[in-house]
Write a protein that holds these residues in place. Sequence first.
Motif, PDB file in Angstrom:
ATOM      1  N   ALA A  80     -14.534 -22.707 -18.983  1.00 55.53           N
ATOM      2  CA  ALA A  80     -14.790 -22.020 -17.719  1.00 55.53           C
ATOM      3  C   ALA A  80     -14.885 -20.514 -17.943  1.00 55.53           C
ATOM      4  N   ALA A  81     -13.977 -19.960 -18.762  1.00 55.58           N
ATOM      5  CA  ALA A  81     -13.998 -18.521 -19.030  1.00 55.58           C
ATOM      6  C   ALA A  81     -15.277 -18.101 -19.731  1.00 55.58           C
ATOM      7  N   LEU A  82     -15.795 -18.954 -20.632  1.00 54.22           N
ATOM      8  CA  LEU A  82     -17.068 -18.655 -21.284  1.00 54.22           C
ATOM      9  C   LEU A  82     -18.216 -18.682 -20.283  1.00 54.22           C
ATOM     10  N   ASN A  83     -18.014 -19.367 -19.176  1.00 52.82           N
ATOM     11  CA  ASN A  83     -18.986 -19.368 -18.082  1.00 52.82           C
ATOM     12  C   ASN A  83     -18.704 -18.245 -17.090  1.00 52.82           C
ATOM     13  N   ARG A  84     -17.828 -17.343 -17.470  1.00 52.57           N
ATOM     14  CA  ARG A  84     -17.451 -16.172 -16.664  1.00 52.57           C
ATOM     15  C   ARG A  84     -16.707 -16.584 -15.397  1.00 52.57           C
ATOM     16  N   LEU A  85     -15.891 -17.629 -15.536  1.00 56.39           N
ATOM     17  CA  LEU A  85     -14.978 -18.034 -14.469  1.00 56.39           C
ATOM     18  C   LEU A  85     -13.571 -17.969 -15.041  1.00 56.39           C
ATOM     19  N   GLU A  86     -12.873 -16.903 -14.684  1.00 54.91           N
ATOM     20  CA  GLU A  86     -11.560 -16.622 -15.254  1.00 54.91           C
ATOM     21  C   GLU A  86     -10.485 -17.200 -14.336  1.00 54.91           C
TER      22      GLU A  86
ATOM     23  N   GLU B  23     -25.194  -9.016 -22.483  1.00 57.09           N
ATOM     24  CA  GLU B  23     -25.503  -8.538 -21.131  1.00 57.09           C
ATOM     25  C   GLU B  23     -24.803  -9.395 -20.078  1.00 57.09           C
ATOM     26  N   PHE B  24     -24.760 -10.703 -20.295  1.00 55.50           N
ATOM     27  CA  PHE B  24     -24.092 -11.611 -19.361  1.00 55.50           C
ATOM     28  C   PHE B  24     -22.627 -11.223 -19.199  1.00 55.50           C
ATOM     29  N   TYR B  25     -21.952 -10.940 -20.300  1.00 55.39           N
ATOM     30  CA  TYR B  25     -20.523 -10.635 -20.240  1.00 55.39           C
ATOM     31  C   TYR B  25     -20.238  -9.175 -19.907  1.00 55.39           C
ATOM     32  N   ALA B  26     -21.268  -8.338 -19.857  1.00 51.96           N
ATOM     33  CA  ALA B  26     -21.083  -6.953 -19.428  1.00 51.96           C
ATOM     34  C   ALA B  26     -21.113  -6.839 -17.912  1.00 51.96           C
ATOM     35  N   HIS B  27     -21.527  -7.907 -17.229  1.00 52.59           N
ATOM     36  CA  HIS B  27     -21.587  -7.909 -15.766  1.00 52.59           C
ATOM     37  C   HIS B  27     -20.357  -8.618 -15.196  1.00 52.59           C
ATOM     38  N   HIS B  28     -19.965  -8.183 -14.022  1.00 49.86           N
ATOM     39  CA  HIS B  28     -18.803  -8.767 -13.373  1.00 49.86           C
ATOM     40  C   HIS B  28     -19.031 -10.219 -12.991  1.00 49.86           C
ATOM     41  N   SER B  29     -17.965 -10.975 -13.048  1.00 50.15           N
ATOM     42  CA  SER B  29     -17.922 -12.304 -12.439  1.00 50.15           C
ATOM     43  C   SER B  29     -17.435 -12.142 -11.010  1.00 50.15           C
ATOM     44  N   ASN B  30     -17.423 -13.235 -10.283  1.00 46.09           N
ATOM     45  CA  ASN B  30     -16.847 -13.201  -8.949  1.00 46.09           C
ATOM     46  C   ASN B  30     -15.367 -12.820  -9.006  1.00 46.09           C
ATOM     47  N   VAL B  31     -14.715 -13.160 -10.100  1.00 46.64           N
ATOM     48  CA  VAL B  31     -13.285 -12.892 -10.242  1.00 46.64           C
ATOM     49  C   VAL B  31     -13.015 -11.428 -10.568  1.00 46.64           C
ATOM     50  N   THR B  32     -13.830 -10.824 -11.435  1.00 41.82           N
ATOM     51  CA  THR B  32     -13.543  -9.452 -11.872  1.00 41.82           C
ATOM     52  C   THR B  32     -14.191  -8.369 -11.012  1.00 41.82           C
ATOM     53  N   ASP B  33     -15.091  -8.737 -10.130  1.00 41.07           N
ATOM     54  CA  ASP B  33     -15.830  -7.750  -9.325  1.00 41.07           C
ATOM     55  C   ASP B  33     -14.889  -7.018  -8.361  1.00 41.07           C
ATOM     56  N   PRO B  34     -14.801  -5.678  -8.455  1.00 38.75           N
ATOM     57  CA  PRO B  34     -13.954  -4.933  -7.509  1.00 38.75           C
ATOM     58  C   PRO B  34     -14.560  -4.810  -6.120  1.00 38.75           C
ATOM     59  N   ARG B  35     -15.850  -5.128  -6.021  1.00 50.46           N
ATOM     60  CA  ARG B  35     -16.557  -5.107  -4.737  1.00 50.46           C
ATOM     61  C   ARG B  35     -16.410  -3.761  -4.044  1.00 50.46           C
ATOM     62  N   ASP B  36     -15.906  -3.767  -2.814  1.00 48.56           N
ATOM     63  CA  ASP B  36     -15.873  -2.539  -2.019  1.00 48.56           C
ATOM     64  C   ASP B  36     -14.807  -1.557  -2.480  1.00 48.56           C
ATOM     65  N   LEU B  37     -14.022  -1.920  -3.496  1.00 50.89           N
ATOM     66  CA  LEU B  37     -12.971  -1.022  -3.984  1.00 50.89           C
ATOM     67  C   LEU B  37     -13.358  -0.345  -5.297  1.00 50.89           C
ATOM     68  N   SER B  38     -14.646  -0.394  -5.653  1.00 53.13           N
ATOM     69  CA  SER B  38     -15.075   0.222  -6.911  1.00 53.13           C
ATOM     70  C   SER B  38     -14.819   1.724  -6.930  1.00 53.13           C
ATOM     71  N   SER B  39     -14.739   2.345  -5.768  1.00 55.69           N
ATOM     72  CA  SER B  39     -14.465   3.789  -5.723  1.00 55.69           C
ATOM     73  C   SER B  39     -13.088   4.115  -6.307  1.00 55.69           C
ATOM     74  N   LEU B  40     -12.176   3.142  -6.278  1.00 53.97           N
ATOM     75  CA  LEU B  40     -10.845   3.364  -6.842  1.00 53.97           C
ATOM     76  C   LEU B  40     -10.848   3.320  -8.370  1.00 53.97           C
ATOM     77  N   LEU B  41     -12.000   2.963  -8.957  1.00 55.91           N
ATOM     78  CA  LEU B  41     -12.110   2.890 -10.411  1.00 55.91           C
ATOM     79  C   LEU B  41     -12.928   4.041 -10.981  1.00 55.91           C
TER      80      LEU B  41
END
Length: 274
Positions: free
Chosen positions: A208-214, A4-22
Amino acid sequence: MEQEFYAHHSNVTDPRDLSSLLVGLPNDLPALSKVVRGAVVHRNETFKRFGFEVPQERFKESEIRFFRDIVQFLGGMHERPADQRLAGTCRDFCITLCAVLRQVGIPARMRGGYADYFPPYAWDDHWVVEYWLDGPDWQIADPQMAEAAEHYAVDFDVDNVPRERFVTAGEAWLACRGGDQDPAVYTASVIEQAGMGVIQGTVVRDLAALNRLEVFPWDSWGLMTRNFDELTEEELTLLDQAAEIGAKGGPLDQAIRLYQEHPQLQAPAHIVGS
């Protein structure tokens, strides 16, 4: 739960306000890998694979840290001609695949280590994506390789890379520390360096990547800035602990605890973002 932790976005992978483009992304790994390859090209592979050179000024495209900014740069994740794709590195393939996998709810995480399919190097510095479907374990995908197999030693399904073809930085570190491997076989060919100092940096980045910081493969902080030959016993022990977690891919609680308890392992604010 780890998945579940890795199924959620990190600050790096989050598309934020551009999720509509996905909207409309496929929800299976092979199709998502194809989406990534239609959006990203490796800046150093374009001539032998597609017959054109990336202008030097476009190399800065690989310095886009956050996926949201990649999406904005591309204007979406639709397939485009090779010369119109993001001119990136292995990290850009991986961060983009991680992001779209998480966007459709598939657990994914970047892993740093060494691949054996970049001759003439025995093991060359590389990043891949681990993803979790039905279990019982994480599988490896290398989205960069699918259209490049004939240029490398790729004789396997790039959406399910055999474990023996990629070793994590933690595995490499422990093999060398235990005397089972020569550090010189682990190279970072792009900077023409090899050995424990190279592995040292990737061990920290992988934690760091295992901590969801890519992070970028060239980001450097804390223990990475110390010369290997000058490391204290305490610092070596800390790197051993990080390597053991990286070699096992967790457990997640140990990866988080080790990262949070030791400032030498923690990325600075400008890397973490907000």
